[in-house]
Design a protein around this motif. Structure first.
Motif, short mmCIF file in Angstrom:
data_model
loop_
_atom_site.label_atom_id
_atom_site.label_comp_id
_atom_site.label_asym_id
_atom_site.label_seq_id
_atom_site.Cartn_x
_atom_site.Cartn_y
_atom_site.Cartn_z
N VAL A 127 0.84 -1.20 0.00
CA VAL A 127 0.00 0.00 0.00
C VAL A 127 0.87 1.25 0.00
O VAL A 127 0.50 2.28 -0.60
CB VAL A 127 -0.99 -0.02 1.19
CG1 VAL A 127 -0.36 0.43 2.48
CG2 VAL A 127 -2.22 0.82 0.89
N ALA A 128 2.07 1.19 0.60
CA ALA A 128 2.99 2.32 0.52
C ALA A 128 3.46 2.52 -0.92
O ALA A 128 3.55 3.66 -1.41
CB ALA A 128 4.19 2.10 1.44
N GLY A 129 3.76 1.42 -1.61
CA GLY A 129 4.14 1.52 -3.02
C GLY A 129 3.02 2.07 -3.87
O GLY A 129 3.24 2.90 -4.77
N ALA A 130 1.79 1.65 -3.59
CA ALA A 130 0.63 2.15 -4.33
C ALA A 130 0.46 3.65 -4.12
O ALA A 130 0.13 4.40 -5.05
CB ALA A 130 -0.63 1.41 -3.91
N LEU A 131 0.72 4.13 -2.90
CA LEU A 131 0.62 5.56 -2.62
C LEU A 131 1.73 6.34 -3.33
O LEU A 131 1.50 7.46 -3.81
CB LEU A 131 0.69 5.80 -1.11
CG LEU A 131 -0.58 5.45 -0.33
CD1 LEU A 131 -0.29 5.38 1.16
CD2 LEU A 131 -1.68 6.47 -0.61
N GLN A 132 2.93 5.75 -3.42
CA GLN A 132 4.01 6.41 -4.17
C GLN A 132 3.58 6.60 -5.62
O GLN A 132 3.79 7.67 -6.21
CB GLN A 132 5.29 5.56 -4.11
CG GLN A 132 5.94 5.47 -2.75
CD GLN A 132 6.78 6.68 -2.42
OE1 GLN A 132 6.84 7.64 -3.17
NE2 GLN A 132 7.45 6.64 -1.27
N PHE A 133 2.98 5.57 -6.19
CA PHE A 133 2.51 5.72 -7.57
C PHE A 133 1.42 6.77 -7.68
O PHE A 133 1.39 7.54 -8.65
CB PHE A 133 2.02 4.40 -8.15
CG PHE A 133 1.34 4.60 -9.47
CD1 PHE A 133 2.08 4.95 -10.59
CD2 PHE A 133 -0.04 4.51 -9.59
CE1 PHE A 133 1.45 5.22 -11.80
CE2 PHE A 133 -0.67 4.77 -10.80
CZ PHE A 133 0.08 5.12 -11.91
N GLU A 134 0.50 6.81 -6.71
CA GLU A 134 -0.58 7.81 -6.77
C GLU A 134 -0.01 9.22 -6.81
O GLU A 134 -0.53 10.10 -7.52
CB GLU A 134 -1.52 7.65 -5.58
CG GLU A 134 -2.43 6.45 -5.66
CD GLU A 134 -3.23 6.39 -6.95
OE1 GLU A 134 -3.84 7.40 -7.34
OE2 GLU A 134 -3.22 5.33 -7.59
N ALA A 135 1.06 9.46 -6.02
CA ALA A 135 1.69 10.78 -6.05
C ALA A 135 2.25 11.07 -7.45
O ALA A 135 2.16 12.19 -7.96
CB ALA A 135 2.79 10.86 -5.00
N PRO A 146 7.52 -10.13 -2.68
CA PRO A 146 7.80 -11.42 -3.30
C PRO A 146 7.34 -11.46 -4.76
O PRO A 146 6.35 -10.81 -5.13
CB PRO A 146 6.98 -12.40 -2.45
CG PRO A 146 6.71 -11.69 -1.16
CD PRO A 146 6.63 -10.23 -1.49
N THR A 147 8.04 -12.20 -5.57
CA THR A 147 7.61 -12.40 -6.96
C THR A 147 6.21 -13.01 -6.98
O THR A 147 5.93 -13.97 -6.26
CB THR A 147 8.59 -13.33 -7.69
OG1 THR A 147 9.90 -12.78 -7.61
CG2 THR A 147 8.19 -13.52 -9.14
N GLY A 148 5.35 -12.43 -7.76
CA GLY A 148 3.98 -12.94 -7.84
C GLY A 148 3.03 -12.34 -6.82
O GLY A 148 1.81 -12.59 -6.89
N TYR A 149 3.55 -11.52 -5.87
CA TYR A 149 2.66 -10.91 -4.89
C TYR A 149 1.75 -9.89 -5.58
O TYR A 149 2.20 -9.13 -6.45
CB TYR A 149 3.46 -10.21 -3.78
CG TYR A 149 2.55 -9.51 -2.79
CD1 TYR A 149 2.02 -10.19 -1.70
CD2 TYR A 149 2.20 -8.17 -2.95
CE1 TYR A 149 1.18 -9.56 -0.79
CE2 TYR A 149 1.36 -7.52 -2.05
CZ TYR A 149 0.85 -8.23 -0.99
OH TYR A 149 0.00 -7.60 -0.11
N TYR A 150 0.50 -9.86 -5.16
CA TYR A 150 -0.48 -8.96 -5.77
C TYR A 150 -1.41 -8.49 -4.67
O TYR A 150 -2.16 -9.27 -4.10
CB TYR A 150 -1.25 -9.72 -6.84
CG TYR A 150 -1.92 -8.84 -7.86
CD1 TYR A 150 -1.17 -8.19 -8.85
CD2 TYR A 150 -3.30 -8.67 -7.86
CE1 TYR A 150 -1.78 -7.39 -9.80
CE2 TYR A 150 -3.91 -7.87 -8.82
CZ TYR A 150 -3.15 -7.24 -9.78
OH TYR A 150 -3.75 -6.44 -10.72
N HIS A 151 -1.39 -7.18 -4.36
CA HIS A 151 -2.21 -6.66 -3.28
C HIS A 151 -3.68 -6.72 -3.66
O HIS A 151 -4.06 -6.28 -4.73
CB HIS A 151 -1.79 -5.22 -2.96
CG HIS A 151 -2.43 -4.67 -1.74
ND1 HIS A 151 -3.49 -3.80 -1.78
CD2 HIS A 151 -2.17 -4.88 -0.42
CE1 HIS A 151 -3.86 -3.49 -0.55
NE2 HIS A 151 -3.08 -4.13 0.30
N PRO A 152 -4.53 -7.25 -2.77
CA PRO A 152 -5.93 -7.50 -3.15
C PRO A 152 -6.78 -6.26 -3.37
O PRO A 152 -7.84 -6.34 -4.00
CB PRO A 152 -6.47 -8.34 -1.98
CG PRO A 152 -5.58 -7.99 -0.83
CD PRO A 152 -4.24 -7.74 -1.42
#
Length: 416
Positions: free
Chosen positions: A258-266, A294-300
């Motif tokens: 979710v931190a990575g997703a927020l970085q992208f949102e910015a 991890p490889t293949g991880y996908y945030h729901p």
């Protein structure tokens, strides 16, 4: 009209460019500012206003309407009244049920709330259904009313402070799922109610993951409200990133995601502003966060993981109106690696935008066909996709016009 009044742009004789200039000056906006919001030059704005350039195509007209906060397109184009909200489309059949559940307050009911663990399992199944079903809105629209009511009850009936925080985290995520359903529906007040309740519940939960998800969705709601709300989107995004930063060295995968997703949102918001360096810098930060997963991880919820970064790169390039770069990114980003059907369809739509920017409308239409195959309910409610289809349905090229018309029938923009 009095002699000292600004001419009314609804007068039929006024040309498009004159209407645009009148609406711009009424807002106190300079040509340079409007040009920046549109990703064009001030000289281009001047040429349109002076009539040296013909009326822009539909996608640009809608961008101008958004930048000038025009609610009725006839103010800008003349002719019959046309609410800009048309491009949201009619509401989903399940919208009234979901709205009723959101608006209801279970203060006097004798019903017993299910255990938090049971709610968490139901919520996980609902997220899985959203990602796997082509008719994902129909599926989650059927699940949401009872989920919302039960999560509200769980908060109200919690017996301890810890139980209440856990229930608030679940309720916040239920509101997050609701926001996916309510987005692009003709009820802006409901969208904001859901977003704000999700953020309040997340703060009450004191759960970093719940706060991150709520902020991620709140930032999108602000940004999609138009350029005047970009600062608010940044304020939410950056504040929660500051909150999460000291937690990241020992964070779980879901908090990292979710931190990575927020970085992208910015970065997404920076791209909307036309700030190339800042947009790609945030994309780089997000990519480094993705590599920690991890490889293949996908945030729901956010769909964040290594597999999504190519799709995110396409979005940044498209929002920066970089036609060549967006096509290069589109060619590199494989949709098949994205597990979620609606997110895969969204990526196809972004690729179609890239091809259109690069002057390849036939490829754009073919790509929208692929989006429809992945998740019909995603393209049906996506404004960008509908704008491309409607514009190409008026193409002077007969074959392209036919393909666009066929797609318009599939999507539900035209009757068969």
């Amino acid at each position: 009209m009095s002699f000292d009044a600004t001419p009314d742009p609804n007068v039929q004789q006024i040309a498009f460019g004159q209407r645009m200039q009148l609406l711009r000056t009424r807002r106190g906006m300079t040509r340079q500012v409007l040009a920046g919001l549109l990703g064009m030059s001030a000289e281009w704005v001047k040429a349109v206003e002076n009539g040296r350039l013909k009326t822009p195509k539909l996608d640009m007209i809608l961008a101008i309407a958004e930048a000038l906060r025009v609610r009725d397109l006839s103010d800008l184009t003349g002719g019959r009244r046309q609410d800009a909200g048309l491009f949201v489309g009619p509401g989903h059949p399940r919208l009234p049920e979901v709205a009723a559940a959101v608006n209801q307050l279970p203060l006097t009911t004798a019903a017993q709330a299910p255990p938090v663990a049971h709610l968490r399992a139901r919520l996980a199944r609902a997220w899985a259904a959203r990602h796997q079903a082509p008719n994902h809105r129909e599926v989650i629209g059927g699940l949401l009313p009872e989920l919302i009511r039960d999560a509200q009850l769980a908060v109200r009936q919690a017996e301890s402070a810890a139980d209440r925080r856990a229930a608030q985290a679940i309720l916040s995520e239920v509101y997050s799922l609701s926001q996916f359903f309510v987005a692009y529906q003709p009820d802006a007040s409901l969208l904001w109610r859901v977003a704000e309740r999700g953020m309040i519940a997340a703060q009450e939960s004191d759960d970093p993951h719940a706060l991150g998800v709520a902020a991620w969705l709140s930032a999108q709601a602000h940004r999609d409200s138009g350029p005047g709300h970009f600062d608010a989107a940044d304020a939410v995004t950056l504040e929660v990133l500051r909150y999460l930063d000291p937690l990241l060295p020992d964070a779980t995968d879901e908090v990292l995601a979710v931190a990575g997703a927020l970085q992208f949102e910015a970065g997404y918001t920076a791209a909307r502003r036309g700030d190339t360096a800042v947009a790609w810098s945030y994309w780089d930060h997000a990519d480094r966060m993705a590599q920690r997963l991890p490889t293949g991880y996908y945030h729901p919820v956010t769909s964040f993981g290594r597999a999504i970064m190519g799709a995110h790169a396409v979005t940044v390039a498209v929002e920066l109106h970089a036609g060549g770069e967006s096509v290069r990114q589109a060619a590199r980003a494989e949709a098949e690696v994205i597990p979620s059907r609606p997110r895969r369809a969204r990526h196809r739509i972004e690729q179609a935008r890239a091809y259109l920017l690069d002057g390849q409308p036939d490829v754009a239409l073919a790509t929208l066909d692929q989006a429809h195959e992945a998740a019909p309910e995603t393209i049906k409610w996506n404004g960008y996709a509908k704008r491309i289809i409607l514009e190409e349905a008026e193409s002077p090229v007969p074959e392209r016009r036919r393909r666009a018309a066929e797609l318009a029938v599939k999507v539900g923009l035209l009757a068969a």
